[in-house]
Motif scaffolding. Structure first.
Motif, PDB file in Angstrom:
ATOM      1  N   GLY A  77       6.347 -35.990 -22.816  1.00  0.00           N
ATOM      2  CA  GLY A  77       5.172 -35.479 -23.510  1.00  0.00           C
ATOM      3  C   GLY A  77       3.915 -35.705 -22.701  1.00  0.00           C
ATOM      4  O   GLY A  77       3.975 -36.052 -21.512  1.00  0.00           O
ATOM      5  N   PRO A  78       2.754 -35.542 -23.306  1.00  0.00           N
ATOM      6  CA  PRO A  78       1.476 -35.695 -22.603  1.00  0.00           C
ATOM      7  C   PRO A  78       1.365 -37.049 -21.906  1.00  0.00           C
ATOM      8  O   PRO A  78       1.716 -38.092 -22.483  1.00  0.00           O
ATOM      9  CB  PRO A  78       0.439 -35.553 -23.717  1.00  0.00           C
ATOM     10  N   GLY A  79       0.884 -37.026 -20.669  1.00  0.00           N
ATOM     11  CA  GLY A  79       0.697 -38.249 -19.898  1.00  0.00           C
ATOM     12  C   GLY A  79       1.903 -38.667 -19.082  1.00  0.00           C
ATOM     13  O   GLY A  79       1.792 -39.543 -18.220  1.00  0.00           O
ATOM     14  N   ASP A  80       3.050 -38.063 -19.333  1.00  0.00           N
ATOM     15  CA  ASP A  80       4.250 -38.399 -18.575  1.00  0.00           C
ATOM     16  C   ASP A  80       4.323 -37.602 -17.280  1.00  0.00           C
ATOM     17  O   ASP A  80       3.569 -36.643 -17.067  1.00  0.00           O
ATOM     18  CB  ASP A  80       5.511 -38.121 -19.407  1.00  0.00           C
ATOM     19  N   GLU A  81       5.256 -38.000 -16.418  1.00  0.00           N
ATOM     20  CA  GLU A  81       5.523 -37.273 -15.189  1.00  0.00           C
ATOM     21  C   GLU A  81       7.012 -36.921 -15.122  1.00  0.00           C
ATOM     22  O   GLU A  81       7.862 -37.696 -15.576  1.00  0.00           O
ATOM     23  CB  GLU A  81       5.136 -38.103 -13.960  1.00  0.00           C
ATOM     24  N   VAL A  82       7.304 -35.765 -14.562  1.00  0.00           N
ATOM     25  CA  VAL A  82       8.682 -35.306 -14.379  1.00  0.00           C
ATOM     26  C   VAL A  82       8.841 -34.911 -12.921  1.00  0.00           C
ATOM     27  O   VAL A  82       8.065 -34.100 -12.396  1.00  0.00           O
ATOM     28  CB  VAL A  82       9.010 -34.106 -15.291  1.00  0.00           C
ATOM     29  N   ILE A  83       9.843 -35.458 -12.250  1.00  0.00           N
ATOM     30  CA  ILE A  83      10.066 -35.189 -10.835  1.00  0.00           C
ATOM     31  C   ILE A  83      11.082 -34.072 -10.678  1.00  0.00           C
ATOM     32  O   ILE A  83      12.151 -34.088 -11.296  1.00  0.00           O
ATOM     33  CB  ILE A  83      10.576 -36.455 -10.115  1.00  0.00           C
ATOM     34  N   THR A  84      10.753 -33.109  -9.834  1.00  0.00           N
ATOM     35  CA  THR A  84      11.671 -32.008  -9.555  1.00  0.00           C
ATOM     36  C   THR A  84      11.481 -31.548  -8.116  1.00  0.00           C
ATOM     37  O   THR A  84      10.777 -32.190  -7.323  1.00  0.00           O
ATOM     38  CB  THR A  84      11.485 -30.865 -10.570  1.00  0.00           C
ATOM     39  N   SER A  88      11.918 -24.459  -6.080  1.00  0.00           N
ATOM     40  CA  SER A  88      12.683 -23.801  -7.134  1.00  0.00           C
ATOM     41  C   SER A  88      11.855 -22.696  -7.800  1.00  0.00           C
ATOM     42  O   SER A  88      10.717 -22.422  -7.406  1.00  0.00           O
ATOM     43  CB  SER A  88      13.111 -24.834  -8.180  1.00  0.00           C
ATOM     44  N   PHE A  89      12.446 -22.081  -8.823  1.00  0.00           N
ATOM     45  CA  PHE A  89      11.691 -21.152  -9.663  1.00  0.00           C
ATOM     46  C   PHE A  89      10.689 -21.952 -10.481  1.00  0.00           C
ATOM     47  O   PHE A  89      10.898 -23.137 -10.783  1.00  0.00           O
ATOM     48  CB  PHE A  89      12.642 -20.382 -10.577  1.00  0.00           C
ATOM     49  N   ALA A  90       9.606 -21.318 -10.891  1.00  0.00           N
ATOM     50  CA  ALA A  90       8.490 -21.996 -11.549  1.00  0.00           C
ATOM     51  C   ALA A  90       8.903 -22.804 -12.772  1.00  0.00           C
ATOM     52  O   ALA A  90       8.306 -23.844 -13.072  1.00  0.00           O
ATOM     53  CB  ALA A  90       7.433 -20.970 -11.940  1.00  0.00           C
ATOM     54  N   ALA A  91       9.938 -22.350 -13.495  1.00  0.00           N
ATOM     55  CA  ALA A  91      10.320 -23.013 -14.746  1.00  0.00           C
ATOM     56  C   ALA A  91      10.744 -24.460 -14.542  1.00  0.00           C
ATOM     57  O   ALA A  91      10.647 -25.274 -15.469  1.00  0.00           O
ATOM     58  CB  ALA A  91      11.443 -22.236 -15.429  1.00  0.00           C
ATOM     59  N   SER A  92      11.217 -24.808 -13.348  1.00  0.00           N
ATOM     60  CA  SER A  92      11.604 -26.198 -13.091  1.00  0.00           C
ATOM     61  C   SER A  92      10.423 -27.133 -13.271  1.00  0.00           C
ATOM     62  O   SER A  92      10.591 -28.295 -13.633  1.00  0.00           O
ATOM     63  CB  SER A  92      12.172 -26.335 -11.672  1.00  0.00           C
ATOM     64  N   ALA A  93       9.226 -26.636 -13.020  1.00  0.00           N
ATOM     65  CA  ALA A  93       8.019 -27.440 -13.184  1.00  0.00           C
ATOM     66  C   ALA A  93       7.245 -27.080 -14.443  1.00  0.00           C
ATOM     67  O   ALA A  93       6.707 -27.956 -15.129  1.00  0.00           O
ATOM     68  CB  ALA A  93       7.114 -27.257 -11.964  1.00  0.00           C
ATOM     69  N   SER A  94       7.185 -25.796 -14.781  1.00  0.00           N
ATOM     70  CA  SER A  94       6.403 -25.385 -15.955  1.00  0.00           C
ATOM     71  C   SER A  94       6.970 -25.975 -17.236  1.00  0.00           C
ATOM     72  O   SER A  94       6.230 -26.218 -18.190  1.00  0.00           O
ATOM     73  CB  SER A  94       6.355 -23.864 -16.061  1.00  0.00           C
ATOM     74  N   GLY A 100       2.770 -30.939 -21.660  1.00  0.00           N
ATOM     75  CA  GLY A 100       1.637 -31.816 -21.396  1.00  0.00           C
ATOM     76  C   GLY A 100       1.907 -32.847 -20.327  1.00  0.00           C
ATOM     77  O   GLY A 100       1.055 -33.702 -20.052  1.00  0.00           O
ATOM     78  N   ALA A 101       3.086 -32.797 -19.719  1.00  0.00           N
ATOM     79  CA  ALA A 101       3.430 -33.728 -18.653  1.00  0.00           C
ATOM     80  C   ALA A 101       2.999 -33.156 -17.306  1.00  0.00           C
ATOM     81  O   ALA A 101       2.659 -31.974 -17.189  1.00  0.00           O
ATOM     82  CB  ALA A 101       4.931 -34.009 -18.653  1.00  0.00           C
ATOM     83  N   THR A 102       3.035 -33.984 -16.278  1.00  0.00           N
ATOM     84  CA  THR A 102       2.664 -33.564 -14.926  1.00  0.00           C
ATOM     85  C   THR A 102       3.911 -33.434 -14.070  1.00  0.00           C
ATOM     86  O   THR A 102       4.665 -34.398 -13.932  1.00  0.00           O
ATOM     87  CB  THR A 102       1.716 -34.587 -14.282  1.00  0.00           C
ATOM     88  N   PRO A 103       4.153 -32.257 -13.492  1.00  0.00           N
ATOM     89  CA  PRO A 103       5.280 -32.129 -12.567  1.00  0.00           C
ATOM     90  C   PRO A 103       4.950 -32.810 -11.234  1.00  0.00           C
ATOM     91  O   PRO A 103       3.860 -32.617 -10.693  1.00  0.00           O
ATOM     92  CB  PRO A 103       5.457 -30.618 -12.402  1.00  0.00           C
ATOM     93  N   ARG A 104       5.894 -33.610 -10.761  1.00  0.00           N
ATOM     94  CA  ARG A 104       5.788 -34.224  -9.441  1.00  0.00           C
ATOM     95  C   ARG A 104       6.953 -33.722  -8.597  1.00  0.00           C
ATOM     96  O   ARG A 104       8.011 -33.416  -9.128  1.00  0.00           O
ATOM     97  CB  ARG A 104       5.826 -35.747  -9.539  1.00  0.00           C
ATOM     98  N   PHE A 105       6.758 -33.659  -7.289  1.00  0.00           N
ATOM     99  CA  PHE A 105       7.728 -32.995  -6.441  1.00  0.00           C
ATOM    100  C   PHE A 105       8.241 -33.918  -5.348  1.00  0.00           C
ATOM    101  O   PHE A 105       7.502 -34.746  -4.810  1.00  0.00           O
ATOM    102  CB  PHE A 105       7.111 -31.745  -5.813  1.00  0.00           C
TER     103      PHE A 105
END
Length: 369
Positions: A77-84, A88-94, A100-105
């Motif tokens: 949720g908001p404030g979290d980070e997800v690593i991917t 990839s296609f945009a959906a992996s991050a969107s 509300g999370a931030t995608p990290r790569f």
């Protein structure tokens, strides 16, 4: 001499091979009238779970919904980070950003195009809530190494298996290795509906029960809403089609692999071609080469009637939507290098011998005129 045309896809040719089965399945749905969460949905889920080697599968509206629901299921949720992965296609991050999370790569490996486990740990912070490796093009990411890092930090690993139905990683199908697997069943995938569709796999009964409600407005009964959630159901009609397609997908994958082997043998001396490590089974949802002088190669192929594509010319961190993250191309040097060179060649089971030869000759003639 007549030029051989090679479209990038030929979906109607595949459907024609099983048209009588598809029409019978569609007619059954029309006749019984249970168009929303009808019996075909549960039947497809049962068969797909068995195919992947998981206890459960939950059909959903598309691959993006699968990722969003899976991330919600582990509390993103908001404030979290997800690593991917950045390529990839945009959906992996969107899917993370929309919660509300931030995608990290984490940058990728040049040989398999997937997340580099050696770079993963450095990207983990106290806000990291999930790791989402992508099995790009139908080739498995190095799940053993990624899972070890996830387990060490107590972070769930969710497979973005959008492109990898049937892919095998050391004896296990993708979608059965992480905590959940998220599949797209879009028409460009090896297993596809006649439209958008998706499915989530898991061995966790608690997640399975939650996902059943989450895809259906959060309803726990006809009249009671347990939590807010969207409509992300898999349509009965799509489930009927998918059940038919699933019976044939291994045959189609075998045919794709045979064509891929021919392409690799004939092109490896002029371009970079896919590899397959011991214990890994590539399904070639996309046949991707790395090529120098790509714009000129694409023009050369177009002039010869060959429709090649690029997946994807812009990495996710360089998309306008990701501008606020402040990344530069040099932050992910391998993904950026690949984005300038990758080319997806037409490859489908229904290609004729003449079409296969046209693709091979088209690439070879550019580099060896």
């Amino acid at each position: 001499m007549t030029q051989t045309s090679v479209p990038y896809v030929a979906l109607a040719l595949r459907a024609r091979r099983v048209k009588s089965e598809l029409m019978a399945a569609i007619e059954r749905v029309i006749d019984h009238g249970m168009y929303i969460l009808g019996p075909e949905v549960e039947e497809f889920e049962r068969r797909f779970a068995a195919y992947c080697g998981t206890r459960y599968a939950v059909g959903v509206s598309d691959g993006t919904a699968a990722l969003i629901l899976a991330l919600r299921a582990v509390g993103v949720g908001p404030g979290d980070e997800v690593i991917t992965a950045p390529n990839s296609f945009a959906a992996s991050a969107s899917s993370a950003a929309l919660l509300g999370a931030t995608p990290r790569f984490v940058d990728v490996l040049r040989d398999d195009l997937n997340m580099d486990p050696a770079r993963l740990e450095a990207a983990i912070t106290r806000r990291t809530k999930a790791i989402v490796p992508v099995h790009l093009t139908g080739y498995p990411a190095d799940m053993e190494a990624i899972l070890k890092i996830g387990e060490r930090h107590g972070i769930p690993v969710i497979e973005d298996a959008a492109q990898s139905v049937g892919t095998v990683y050391h004896g296990r199908k993708t979608g059965s290795v992480g905590q959940m697997g998220c599949f797209s069943l879009h028409p460009l995938k090896n297993l596809h509906a006649i439209g958008d569709a998706g499915v989530i796999t898991t061995n966790d009964e608690r997640l399975y029960r939650w996902l059943l409600k989450a895809r259906n407005h959060g309803l726990k009964s006809r009249d009671e809403v347990e939590f807010w959630s969207p409509n992300a159901r898999l349509d009965t009609l799509h489930a009927a089609v998918l059940t038919v397609m699933l019976e044939h997908v291994d045959t189609w994958i075998a045919e794709r692999r045979a064509i891929a082997a021919e392409f690799i043998a004939r092109l490896r001396d002029v371009v970079g071609v896919p590899t397959e490590a011991p214990g890994c089974f590539h399904t070639y949802q996309t046949f991707m080469i790395t090529a120098e002088r790509r714009p000129a190669l694409l023009q050369h192929l177009r002039e010869r009637g060959i429709d090649a594509k690029v997946h994807y010319p812009i990495t996710i961190p360089q998309q306008e939507a990701a501008r606020a993250l402040g990344h530069r191309p040099e932050d992910f040097p391998v993904a950026s290098w690949l984005a300038e060179r990758i080319v997806s060649l037409p490859l489908y089971a229904e290609m004729t011998g003449e079409q296969r030869a046209a693709v091979i000759d088209g690439v070879r003639s550019f580099y060896r005129p």
